[in-house]
Motif scaffolding. Sequence first.
Motif, short mmCIF file in Angstrom:
data_model
loop_
_atom_site.label_atom_id
_atom_site.label_comp_id
_atom_site.label_asym_id
_atom_site.label_seq_id
_atom_site.Cartn_x
_atom_site.Cartn_y
_atom_site.Cartn_z
N GLY A 153 23.84 71.95 29.13
CA GLY A 153 23.79 71.30 30.43
C GLY A 153 22.61 71.77 31.26
N VAL A 154 22.39 73.09 31.29
CA VAL A 154 21.24 73.63 32.03
C VAL A 154 19.94 73.21 31.36
N TYR A 155 19.93 73.20 30.01
CA TYR A 155 18.73 72.78 29.29
C TYR A 155 18.35 71.35 29.67
N PHE A 156 19.32 70.45 29.68
CA PHE A 156 19.00 69.07 30.03
C PHE A 156 18.53 68.97 31.48
N SER A 157 19.13 69.74 32.37
CA SER A 157 18.70 69.70 33.78
C SER A 157 17.24 70.09 33.91
N LEU A 158 16.82 71.12 33.18
CA LEU A 158 15.42 71.54 33.22
C LEU A 158 14.50 70.48 32.63
N ARG A 159 14.94 69.89 31.53
CA ARG A 159 14.14 68.82 30.92
C ARG A 159 14.08 67.61 31.85
N PHE A 160 15.17 67.33 32.52
CA PHE A 160 15.19 66.21 33.46
C PHE A 160 14.17 66.44 34.58
N GLN A 161 14.18 67.64 35.14
CA GLN A 161 13.22 67.94 36.20
C GLN A 161 11.79 67.87 35.68
N GLU A 162 11.59 68.34 34.46
CA GLU A 162 10.25 68.34 33.89
C GLU A 162 9.75 66.92 33.63
N ILE A 163 10.58 66.10 32.99
CA ILE A 163 10.14 64.76 32.60
C ILE A 163 10.12 63.82 33.81
N ALA A 164 11.24 63.76 34.53
CA ALA A 164 11.31 62.87 35.69
C ALA A 164 10.38 63.33 36.80
N GLY A 165 10.21 64.65 36.96
CA GLY A 165 9.32 65.15 37.99
C GLY A 165 7.87 64.78 37.74
N ALA A 166 7.45 64.80 36.47
CA ALA A 166 6.06 64.43 36.16
C ALA A 166 5.80 62.98 36.51
N LEU A 167 6.74 62.09 36.17
CA LEU A 167 6.55 60.69 36.49
C LEU A 167 6.60 60.46 38.00
N ASP A 168 7.53 61.11 38.67
CA ASP A 168 7.66 60.91 40.12
C ASP A 168 6.41 61.38 40.85
N THR A 169 5.80 62.46 40.37
CA THR A 169 4.57 62.95 40.98
C THR A 169 3.46 61.92 40.88
N GLU A 170 3.33 61.29 39.72
CA GLU A 170 2.28 60.29 39.54
C GLU A 170 2.56 59.04 40.37
N LEU A 171 3.83 58.67 40.48
CA LEU A 171 4.16 57.47 41.24
C LEU A 171 4.04 57.66 42.74
N MET A 172 3.99 58.90 43.18
CA MET A 172 3.82 59.16 44.62
C MET A 172 2.36 59.17 45.03
N ALA A 173 1.44 58.97 44.09
CA ALA A 173 0.00 58.95 44.42
C ALA A 173 -0.28 57.77 45.35
N PRO A 174 -1.21 57.93 46.31
CA PRO A 174 -1.47 56.85 47.28
C PRO A 174 -2.26 55.68 46.71
N SER A 175 -2.81 55.81 45.52
CA SER A 175 -3.58 54.73 44.92
C SER A 175 -3.39 54.75 43.41
N LEU A 176 -3.82 53.67 42.80
CA LEU A 176 -3.77 53.59 41.34
C LEU A 176 -4.83 54.50 40.74
N VAL A 177 -4.43 55.26 39.72
CA VAL A 177 -5.33 56.21 39.08
C VAL A 177 -5.66 55.67 37.69
N VAL A 178 -6.95 55.39 37.45
CA VAL A 178 -7.39 54.86 36.17
C VAL A 178 -7.72 56.02 35.24
N VAL A 179 -7.12 56.01 34.08
CA VAL A 179 -7.41 57.06 33.09
C VAL A 179 -8.78 56.82 32.50
N GLN A 180 -8.96 55.69 31.83
CA GLN A 180 -10.26 55.30 31.31
C GLN A 180 -10.19 53.82 30.95
#
Length: 759
Positions: A420-447
């Motif tokens: 249960g704790v393992y999944f919570s950490l993975r949830f924060q890691e995976i969902a947090g990474a996406l949420d951080t990118e989606l909170m950017a004020p503009s579209l970010v082009v990779v290449q």
Amino acid sequence: MASADLAPPSHPPRSHTDFFGDPIDDSSPLWFKKDLFLSPDFDSESYISDLRTFVPFDTLRSQLHSHLSSLKHQLVDLINRDYNDFVNLSTNLVDVDSSVARMRAPLSDLREKIAAFRDCVQDSLVSLQNGLNQRAEAANAREVLELLLDTFHVVSKVEKLIKELPSVPADWSNGDMSTSEKNHLSNGISLQQSENESNVRETQSMLLERIASEMNRLKFYMAHAKDLPFIQNIEKRFQSATLLLDASLGHCFSDGLEHRDENAIYNCLRAYAAIDNTRNAEEIFRTTIVAPLIEKIIPHGSSGLIGVAANDELEADFQEMKQCIEKDCTFLLRISSKENSGFHVFDFLANSILREVFSAIQQGKPGAYSPGRPTEFLKNYKSSLDFLSHLEGYCTSRYAVSKFRAEPVCVDFMKQWNLGVYFSLRFQEIAGALDTELMAPSLVVVQERREDGKFPALILKQSVTLLESLRSCWGEDVLVLSCSDKFLRLSLQLLSRYTNWLSSGLHARQSGHGNAKPGAEWAISAGPEDLLYIIHDVKHLVDEVSGDYVGHVMKLLSSCPSEVLDPVKQSILQSAKSLENMVPPVIKSIVDVLVEKSVEALLQLKGISATYRMTNKPLPVQHSPYVLAILHPLKAFLEGNRAATYLDDGTKHELLQGAALEITKSYYELVSELVNVARKTESSLQRLRQGAQRRTGASSDVNDHNVSNTDKICMQLFLDIQEYGRNLAALGVDAAKIEDYQSLWQCVAPAEKQNTITL
């Protein structure tokens, strides 16, 4: 009488050929059954209560009176018919009392004899019953006495057998000979000594097995007579014998394990099974064989961690443990798993091997169970599952596997892995990474283009992060199959989060909010070319999720039944469909921008009215310059590098059609308003001109060759829409099929061209 009035009317008797008429006995109704009065269990009260439910009381009473009268008449008829016999009846009863007296005397004698015989039988029965009770008491006493004698004999026998144990030369089996003495012995003597030691151990084990069998009998006797004083008096002797047996059996079993003497081990296991003391055998095997092996692999002590471990990884340790078990523990596991041996009561896998491994990890590498480092935790968890699977391989049946998994030590070992704790950490890691990118004020082009000249699958950082997050949920280095339901929910949440990010951004763009919510600012500043990235990424994400991604998930969950797999697949496809539904709103946002730019060019047509009213220009013969600028934003957008690169033909056609419809609609609204205003103005001027001519008496004739300003304006607009239609055709749009263009044509076209659109 009243009763006579209630009696049923009499009917004439029916003939013998009248099968469907009333019954022959018409004097009584069908519900009145005369036969019931002759029944042995006839009850008048119940009979009346039953009939009163459907027959009135007066009717019932009348019928009973009638029946009584009928019986009396029958009785009288019988007496009259046999009157002679009835009169002679009294003469036949002469001297009845004397006959009764003669019959009563023998009957009274018979009664007295029967009573006397019955009393005699009763006394005999009581005497017999007392004898049987005394016999039963004697039998019980004898049984208890025999039990006590057997108990005493068994106790004495056990004590005697235990006394014989020290007479065995145990020093041979203990290996107490000094090294110098051993060096002076020849190889032949050493071999003979080894054989003697083996014989000694086997003799000891056989004797211990015999003692254990007797102890088992003794336990049975004492359990059945535990309240007797004699049994309570020998309780201490029993306990002393038990301690001596446990000590001797433990020593012999340990010695047999060290020398791998199968015969001695077999006898000792039978002894342990006889006295129901499997825990001691499992503990001896653990401390004698398993503990030294595990100590070498994971150093630990009884007081806790001996030294700080270099790392907490368990994979290499489990591999060494497997080799050690295969080399040093298989011999006992093979003996204990023999068929029909009765050794199924032992579980050396769980209570000896796994218990020692569990204890060693807890004391030597406690950090292995910590989910704070998810990557290392998952490796250790999978290694532990592989180790348990290896141990289950030694089980000989499904029942043995189920019994192994149900052991408390196995359950406790699995509880250490806090998934249960393992999944919570993975949830924060995976969902947090996406949420951080989606909170950017503009579209970010990779290449936009890779070094090899090819275009990347995804362009935006937000999309790349979503796909990476989705793959991480089912990646080998993240997924735990026992938590697959949680990772499925996380996958669906990631897709929903991305979809909501697009939806909220487009809503903010449409509303034109300057203070958009966090995560929606990108849509305010994004241009039409930027929105092309959104369309491209969404289409690729939908293809990936609906194709390879869902196939990968189904492969991982292939062991699940179909009633589970089908909803899983449908839920993923439904999320992909929801994401795909965001493409039309994005296209509409692009169309809105292009239409807004085209409308800026369309506003120039308002100058047409002023031009023809301020000047006396002739009829126009060519279109206005602004027409070329109407579709210029759309054409430039579609011919741009990004549209050519990232738009497929279907999306490009959808965008083109949508923009053409909206631009044409705006064109029609402006032209319709302009023409209506021009005609109203022309009508007002005409009325003023006619009024002035009537006042001055001038002629009001109008030259047929004179053309009004409204006609000139409509002619100019007609030339303009013709050119506009040709420009649409150059882009691949058939203007004649656009409803607003048809209305536009009919609004400004000359009368002779109203019904036919020609460009």
